[in-house]
Design a protein around this motif. Structure first.
Motif, short mmCIF file in Angstrom:
data_model
loop_
_atom_site.label_atom_id
_atom_site.label_comp_id
_atom_site.label_asym_id
_atom_site.label_seq_id
_atom_site.Cartn_x
_atom_site.Cartn_y
_atom_site.Cartn_z
N THR A 181 0.87 -1.28 -0.13
CA THR A 181 0.02 0.06 0.02
C THR A 181 0.84 1.23 0.04
OG1 THR A 181 -0.09 0.16 2.49
CG2 THR A 181 -1.95 -1.25 1.31
N THR A 182 2.28 1.08 -0.13
CA THR A 182 3.09 2.04 0.06
C THR A 182 2.71 3.39 -0.97
OG1 THR A 182 4.80 1.15 1.27
CG2 THR A 182 5.54 3.07 -0.11
N TRP A 191 -0.33 5.49 -0.44
CA TRP A 191 -0.05 6.39 0.67
C TRP A 191 0.77 7.36 0.04
CZ3 TRP A 191 -2.69 6.67 4.78
CH2 TRP A 191 -3.19 5.60 5.56
N VAL A 215 -0.26 11.27 0.23
CA VAL A 215 0.75 12.27 0.85
C VAL A 215 1.35 13.37 0.03
CG1 VAL A 215 3.05 12.54 2.00
CG2 VAL A 215 1.52 10.74 2.74
N LEU A 245 0.28 -0.64 8.04
CA LEU A 245 -0.12 0.22 7.36
C LEU A 245 0.61 1.67 7.73
CD1 LEU A 245 -4.16 -0.43 7.10
CD2 LEU A 245 -2.51 -0.53 5.54
N CYS A 246 0.58 1.88 8.97
CA CYS A 246 1.76 2.92 9.60
C CYS A 246 2.90 3.07 8.99
CB CYS A 246 1.55 2.88 11.11
SG CYS A 246 -0.03 3.59 11.87
N LEU A 300 2.78 4.23 5.41
CA LEU A 300 2.65 5.65 5.44
C LEU A 300 4.02 6.27 5.85
CD1 LEU A 300 0.97 8.23 5.46
CD2 LEU A 300 0.51 7.80 7.91
N SER A 301 4.83 5.89 6.50
CA SER A 301 6.25 6.22 6.96
C SER A 301 6.88 6.30 5.82
CB SER A 301 6.61 5.71 8.16
OG SER A 301 7.80 6.22 8.48
N ALA A 327 5.94 6.47 2.74
CA ALA A 327 5.46 7.29 1.87
C ALA A 327 5.93 8.95 2.48
CB ALA A 327 3.91 7.42 1.87
N LEU A 328 5.92 9.40 3.68
CA LEU A 328 6.44 10.34 4.11
C LEU A 328 7.96 10.34 3.79
CD1 LEU A 328 4.59 10.35 7.45
CD2 LEU A 328 4.07 11.83 5.62
#
Length: 308
Positions: free
Chosen positions: A101-102, A105, A109, A154-155, A158-159, A161-162
């Protein structure tokens, strides 16, 4: 892409899929932060010796190292740690699927944090389709531990992606990709050393068996330092968008290794969720929409992230 590029892509997917397998081997024997410290520390050492031999300059300057510290935190410390913690509760195959899922995200983002990568309707459809797959997988989580382990994955995505958005600041600095890889791994090591000393107290741990030590070396050398080099070489040879295809293949490798060697299995809803995530990633790939517009015509290669 050439045949050599396809071989590199497949090998990269096996290396990154193998990282979930190696973690699955090590998790029963060592605490999470210790596993991550070994991964980034050994990988940083390998690159530190390799870069001078390859003629690649090391990172220099206080501002560069400050930015690398943030990069190491977002791209290594946070996601690596969350995946290791999660794999104490869920299979390596499922963790790898959620890792896919990266890019979803990343699109969200980039829309919020940049001015030049706005969310289009095709991208929005791809993101919604992918996260529908996540909902299918998590909607029937059997217990709280399993649910929170999936949420941790998932977190972690998200990291990543950030970190991708943060990495944009390195382009004007002219920092070589492998130099960036070494810098972030070195910074991640510095962050983790006091954390491991306080939380894991490694001097109290028993020496793990030889297969676990081999898995840790594989995680650090093959799935981290060597994989970084292969990935950046693939981008240079085939373009960023073609390298993006590895996202489709990593779960295949991780699931296959988990089933073959760790006795794992995927539930039907997880297979359905994986299919929806893959469909969402396919929709995100701009080449699909160009094929629709050209009605099957041959497409030129795409080489920039903006085409995703």
């Amino acid at each position: 892409m050439s045949g050599k590029d396809w071989l590199s892509l497949i090998l990269l997917s096996v290396l990154w899929g193998g990282s979930f397998f190696f973690v699955g081997v090590a998790v029963p024997w060592l605490p999470p932060f210790t596993i991550v410290l070994i991964r980034v520390g050994v990988a940083a050492l390998v690159l530190a010796f390799a870069l001078p031999a390859l003629g690649v300059a090391l990172p220099r300057g206080r501002a560069v190292w400050a930015a690398l510290m943030v990069m190491g935190f977002l791209n290594n410390v946070v996601p690596f740690s969350l995946y290791v913690v999660a794999q104490g509760q869920i299979s390596s195959g499922l963790a790898s699927i959620l890792n896919a899922t990266t890019p979803l995200w990343g699109v969200a983002v980039a829309h919020l944090a940049t001015q030049d990568e706005r969310l289009s309707w095709p991208k929005a459809l791809g993101v919604l389709t992918g996260f529908l797959g996540v909902a299918v997988m998590m909607g029937q989580a059997g217990d709280g531990g399993t649910f929170w382990a999936q949420a941790a994955c998932l977190c972690a995505a998200l990291s990543y992606a950030l970190a991708g958005v943060w990495a944009r600041r390195f382009k004007p600095l002219g920092l070589a990709p492998l130099s960036l890889a070494l810098g972030q791994l070195a910074c991640a090591t510095l962050i983790l050393v006091p954390l491991v000393a306080l939380v894991d107290r490694p001097w109290t741990l028993a020496l793990p068996p030889l297969p676990v030590i081999a898995a840790l070396l594989g995680l650090a050398v093959l799935s981290t330092s060597f994989a970084y080099g292969l990935y950046f070489r693939l981008i240079a040879s085939a373009g960023a968008v073609n390298a993006f295809l590895v996202t489709f293949l990593v779960p295949v490798s991780a699931v296959a290794l988990g089933i073959a060697f760790l006795g794992e299995a995927l539930a039907p809803r997880q297979v359905a969720g994986m299919a929806l995530i893959a469909l969402g990633l396919l929709i995100l790939d701009a080449r699909l929409w160009r094929r629709v517009r050209t009605r099957g015509g041959r497409l030129p290669p795409l080489d920039t992230p903006e085409d995703i």
